[in-house]
Write a protein that holds these residues in place. Structure first.
Motif, PDB file in Angstrom:
ATOM      1  N   ARG A 137      70.157   3.431  57.544  1.00  0.00           N
ATOM      2  CA  ARG A 137      70.087   3.371  56.353  1.00  0.00           C
ATOM      3  C   ARG A 137      70.306   1.946  55.477  1.00  0.00           C
ATOM      4  O   ARG A 137      69.884   1.234  54.595  1.00  0.00           O
ATOM      5  CB  ARG A 137      71.409   4.192  55.798  1.00  0.00           C
ATOM      6  CG  ARG A 137      71.649   4.130  54.426  1.00  0.00           C
ATOM      7  CD  ARG A 137      72.823   5.091  54.117  1.00  0.00           C
ATOM      8  NE  ARG A 137      73.124   5.421  52.611  1.00  0.00           N
ATOM      9  CZ  ARG A 137      73.700   4.522  51.823  1.00  0.00           C
ATOM     10  NH1 ARG A 137      74.121   3.577  52.290  1.00  0.00           N
ATOM     11  NH2 ARG A 137      73.627   4.733  50.450  1.00  0.00           N
ATOM     12  N   VAL A 177      67.360   0.119  55.320  1.00  0.00           N
ATOM     13  CA  VAL A 177      66.453   0.444  54.388  1.00  0.00           C
ATOM     14  C   VAL A 177      66.952  -0.410  53.049  1.00  0.00           C
ATOM     15  O   VAL A 177      65.850  -0.959  52.264  1.00  0.00           O
ATOM     16  CB  VAL A 177      66.423   1.937  54.048  1.00  0.00           C
ATOM     17  CG1 VAL A 177      65.606   2.384  52.910  1.00  0.00           C
ATOM     18  CG2 VAL A 177      65.568   2.726  55.281  1.00  0.00           C
ATOM     19  N   LEU A 178      68.041  -0.067  52.987  1.00  0.00           N
ATOM     20  CA  LEU A 178      68.782  -1.066  51.801  1.00  0.00           C
ATOM     21  C   LEU A 178      68.397  -2.415  51.815  1.00  0.00           C
ATOM     22  O   LEU A 178      68.092  -3.212  50.593  1.00  0.00           O
ATOM     23  CB  LEU A 178      70.271  -1.215  51.786  1.00  0.00           C
ATOM     24  CG  LEU A 178      70.867   0.305  51.083  1.00  0.00           C
ATOM     25  CD1 LEU A 178      72.373   0.511  51.503  1.00  0.00           C
ATOM     26  CD2 LEU A 178      70.628   0.819  49.848  1.00  0.00           C
ATOM     27  N   ARG A 222      65.763  -3.843  53.306  1.00  0.00           N
ATOM     28  CA  ARG A 222      64.283  -3.945  53.087  1.00  0.00           C
ATOM     29  C   ARG A 222      64.075  -3.750  51.409  1.00  0.00           C
ATOM     30  O   ARG A 222      63.151  -4.658  50.989  1.00  0.00           O
ATOM     31  CB  ARG A 222      63.630  -2.777  53.981  1.00  0.00           C
ATOM     32  CG  ARG A 222      62.072  -2.757  54.005  1.00  0.00           C
ATOM     33  CD  ARG A 222      61.608  -3.624  54.761  1.00  0.00           C
ATOM     34  NE  ARG A 222      60.227  -3.476  54.844  1.00  0.00           N
ATOM     35  CZ  ARG A 222      59.693  -4.587  54.040  1.00  0.00           C
ATOM     36  NH1 ARG A 222      60.335  -5.350  53.555  1.00  0.00           N
ATOM     37  NH2 ARG A 222      58.178  -4.410  54.125  1.00  0.00           N
TER      38      ARG A 222
END
Lengths: 155, 155
Positions: A118, A121-122, A124
Motif C-alpha cells: 500500500r 502504491v501511494l 508510486r
DNA sequence: CGCTTGCTTGGAGTGCACTCCAAGGTTCTA
DNA sequence: TAGAACCTTGGAGTGCACTCCAAGCAAGCG
C-alpha cells in the motif's frame, strides 16, 4: 477460525468494477483455461506458468487432466492482476501465495506485506503526479512554441 | 525561431524538486561520468548505454576522450528519469530524442507524444487508485480477522 | 616513478516476465 | 465418425532494460 484469502461465498466482498458477470454460480463453477483467458486477459501460457511457479494453487483437473478453474481461482487472479498493476514483482506475489497456503500463522506477515505494498502504491502515485506536473509544463511550453511558430508563419 | 528542448539558460524552467544544487554555473559545466552517476542515480554503464542507443546526444569528450556532461545533459537526464517513471519504453524515449535532434518540423509529433504520455500517466494513476481501494479493503479485512483471532485467543 | 582510481571500448551476460514449440491426447460440431 | 478446435507437458526462446567483463589508456598523488 480460519483466515481465508478468498472463499466460494464471500471474498472480502465487493470486487469492484472487474468483469465478474458471466460467472457461473458457485457449485458448478468449472471454467476451461480458454474461458479464464477471456475473463482475465492473460494468455493460457501465462496461466499455466503461474501455476508452475506457485502463484496459483494447483488447479483442479477434469477426469482427463484438463484444468477446471473455479470462482475462487478467478477471484485470486483478480487480486494478482491488481498487484501486478502496482509493479509488485512476481516473486513477491508468489511469496504471498505461499503465506496463504501456509495457513493462519502467517497472518501477520501477510498483513505487513499488504501494508508495505500500500505504501509503495501511494509513493508510486506521488511519483506519477510529479511526472504529470513536468509533462504539463512541457506541454504548455510546446503549445506556446506552437503559437509562436504559427504567428511567425502568418507574418 | 527554434523550439529547443533544453537550453543552457532556461529550460522550460523550474525543474522541480530534483537535486539541482551542486551544479556548476553554465559555462564551466563539465561533469565526469561519476559525477553524473551521483546526480542521477543511474550507473555509468547505463549512461554509456543511453548514449549508444541514442537516448542521449553524443556527449562532449575531454582531450583524452573522457565524457564531459553539461548542465543541458543533466536536464535531459531529468526528463528521461521522469519519463522512465511513467513506464514509457526506452524505445519511445529514443524516438522522442530523435525528434528533438531532427529539429523544428517535428514539433507536432513531439507535442502529440507528450500528450499521449500524459493520458497514459492519468490512466495509470487511476489504475493505481483502483488497486489502492482493493488493498485497503483487504487490509481492513485482515485487521478485522486479526481482532477476531485476538478475541478468540483471549477466550 | 609507481600506484591507485577512474575512464574507455565492444561485446557478452543477466534477470524478469512471459511466450512459444513440438508432439500428442480430448472434446465438440456436422 | 471425421475433422476442427482445444487441451496437455517440459523445455527452449524472446524482448526489455540493463549489467558486467576484459583489456587497456589516463590522471592525480606521495
Amino acid at each position: 477460525m480460519t483466515v481465508m484469502e478468498t472463499t466460494g461465498t464471500r471474498t472480502d466482498t465487493c470486487a469492484g468494477p472487474t468483469q465478474q458477470q458471466n460467472r457461473r454460480p458457485d457449485g458448478d463453477d468449472h471454467y476451461t483455461i480458454s474461458e479464464v483467458v477471456a475473463f482475465t486477459g492473460l494468455t493460457a501460457h501465462t496461466l499455466r506458468w503461474y501455476e508452475r511457479i506457485g502463484l496459483m494453487p494447483h488447479i483442479d483437473r477434469s477426469h482427463t487432466g484438463q484444468r477446471r478453474y473455479t470462482n475462487r481461482d478467478l477471484d485470486w487472479l483478480d487480486l494478482v492482476g491488481k498487484l501486478r498493476l502496482t509493479g509488485m514483482p512476481v516473486a513477491d506475489m508468489v511469496r504471498y501465495a505461499e503465506l496463504v497456503r501456509e495457513g493462519d500463522h502467517t497472518y501477520g506477515e501477510r498483513f505487513e506485506l499488504l501494508q508495505t505494498t500500500r505504501e509503495d502504491v501511494l509513493a508510486r502515485i506521488d511519483e506519477l503526479r510529479g511526472t504529470l506536473a513536468v509533462l504539463d509544463r512541457k506541454i504548455s511550453f510546446y503549445a506556446d512554441a506552437g503559437r509562436a511558430l504559427a504567428s511567425e508563419r502568418s507574418r
